[in-house]
Write an enzyme that holds these catalytic residues in place. Structure first.
Site, PDB file in Angstrom:
ATOM      1  CB  SER A  14       2.687  11.369  13.761  1.00 14.66           C
ATOM      2  OG  SER A  14       2.248  11.958  12.725  1.00 14.66           O
ATOM      3  CG  HIS A  37       1.400  14.573  16.282  1.00 11.57           C
ATOM      4  ND1 HIS A  37       1.456  15.674  17.062  1.00 11.57           N
ATOM      5  CD2 HIS A  37       1.822  14.783  15.129  1.00 11.57           C
ATOM      6  CE1 HIS A  37       2.443  16.556  16.379  1.00 11.57           C
ATOM      7  NE2 HIS A  37       2.368  15.904  15.132  1.00 11.57           N
ATOM      8  CG  ASP A  39       1.947  15.753  11.638  1.00  9.01           C
ATOM      9  OD1 ASP A  39       2.187  16.669  12.489  1.00  9.01           O
ATOM     10  OD2 ASP A  39       2.192  14.504  11.882  1.00  9.01           O
ATOM     11  CG  MET A  41       1.950  18.756   6.590  1.00 10.33           C
ATOM     12  SD  MET A  41       3.359  17.807   5.818  1.00 10.33           S
ATOM     13  CE  MET A  41       3.663  16.606   7.280  1.00 10.33           C
ATOM     14  CG  HIS A  70       2.511  19.706  14.314  1.00 16.15           C
ATOM     15  ND1 HIS A  70       3.604  18.891  14.003  1.00 16.15           N
ATOM     16  CD2 HIS A  70       2.827  20.884  14.180  1.00 16.15           C
ATOM     17  CE1 HIS A  70       4.625  19.688  13.597  1.00 16.15           C
ATOM     18  NE2 HIS A  70       4.237  20.953  13.683  1.00 16.15           N
ATOM     19  CG  MET A  72       3.887  21.626  10.208  1.00 12.50           C
ATOM     20  SD  MET A  72       4.337  19.901   9.780  1.00 12.50           S
ATOM     21  CE  MET A  72       2.932  18.959  10.306  1.00 12.50           C
ATOM     22  CG  MET A 141       9.255  21.200  14.363  1.00 10.54           C
ATOM     23  SD  MET A 141       8.061  19.873  14.426  1.00 10.54           S
ATOM     24  CE  MET A 141       8.546  18.932  13.144  1.00 10.54           C
ATOM     25  CG  ASP A 179       6.537  16.189  15.171  1.00  4.35           C
ATOM     26  OD1 ASP A 179       6.573  14.919  14.756  1.00  4.35           O
ATOM     27  OD2 ASP A 179       5.786  16.720  14.818  1.00  4.35           O
TER      28      ASP A 179
END
Ligand code: DX5
Ligand code: ZN
Length: 233
Positions: A14, A37, A39, A41, A70, A72, A141, A179
């Protein structure tokens, strides 16, 4: 190209734990990984704010690693397809944030990416088992989403076990990704529970040699995956 149900564990570092000023080089540093990966957000679905589509588009040009996005974020129904169109190998969104998980998964797949469904720790597997045929990956998660470097939640392992059993009983082939807090001391229990796709942020980018950390994590997972799971998931 890797398919869900392959016997080998996959490692996805990540970049949340990488140096954001040098993302291209940081991707290069884990060229031996399976996926990278990323993320997203939005400071709404989770308290933290990170990056979005322009960074994914730039990373796509900077690395040959498949990109594992991913999300979020709120309203993935609207935004997820853009990541697929940008060339992400996989786009995962949160069940809790989506209005229509099936439609969103279909639009991701129609744009040429794999689709992943993420469950926060409090979200039960039972509520989503009926839609899994629309997905290539389930993300369980193992921390509350939002930050890297949090403590691994071992109490999520029963959810992984339940998901693996359900997939086996129903002859479905999805990756099970974990994760959050995945590291040398926790990856084996994840693998034993039935996970086969491992996200690791601080355990990879916090290491002196990130590529070596990837190899070490993969070896640990490989040794711990039950023989009964090999080739059957
Ligand atoms: C957390 C993110 C993770 C994070 C994991 O919400 O989804 O991908 O980078 O970081 P570690 O491996 O440090 O727990
Ligand atoms: Zn993540």
């Amino acid at each position: 190209m890797a398919t869900p149900g392959g016997a080998e564990p996959m490692i996805a570092p990540s970049i949340l734990s990488a140096d954001f000023a040098r993302l291209g080089e940081e991707a290069e540093a884990v060229a031996n990984a399976d996926w990278l990966h990323i993320d997203m957000m939005d400071a709404h679905f989770v308290p933290n704010l990170t990056i979005g589509l322009p960074v994914v588009q730039s990373l796509k040009k900077a690395t040959d690693l498949p990109l594992d996005c991913h999300l979020m974020i709120d309203d993935p129904d609207r935004w997820a397809v853009g990541y697929a169109e940008a060339g992400a190998r996989n786009v995962t969104f949160h069940a809790e944030a989506a209005r229509d998980v099936v439609q969103t998964a279909r639009s991701i797949r129609a744009a040429g990416a794999r689709a992943g469904l993420a469950l926060k720790p409090a979200t039960s597997f039972d509520d989503y088992q009926d839609v899994l045929a629309e997905f290539d990956m389930l993300l369980v998660m193992t921390v509350e989403p939002g930050f890297g470097g949090q403590e691994f939640m071992a109490d999520m392992m029963p959810k992984v076990v339940q998901a693996r059993r359900f997939l086996r009983d129903n002859e479905m082939q999805l990756w099970i990704q974990v994760d959050g807090g995945v590291a040398a001391d926790t990856i084996e229990e994840c693998a034993r529970a039935g996970a086969d796709m491992f996200v690791a942020g601080s355990a990879v980018y916090g290491a002196h040699d990130p590529a070596k950390a990837v190899t070490a994590l993969r070896e640990r997972a490989e040794a711990a995956i039950p023989t009964s799971n090999r080739g059957t998931h």
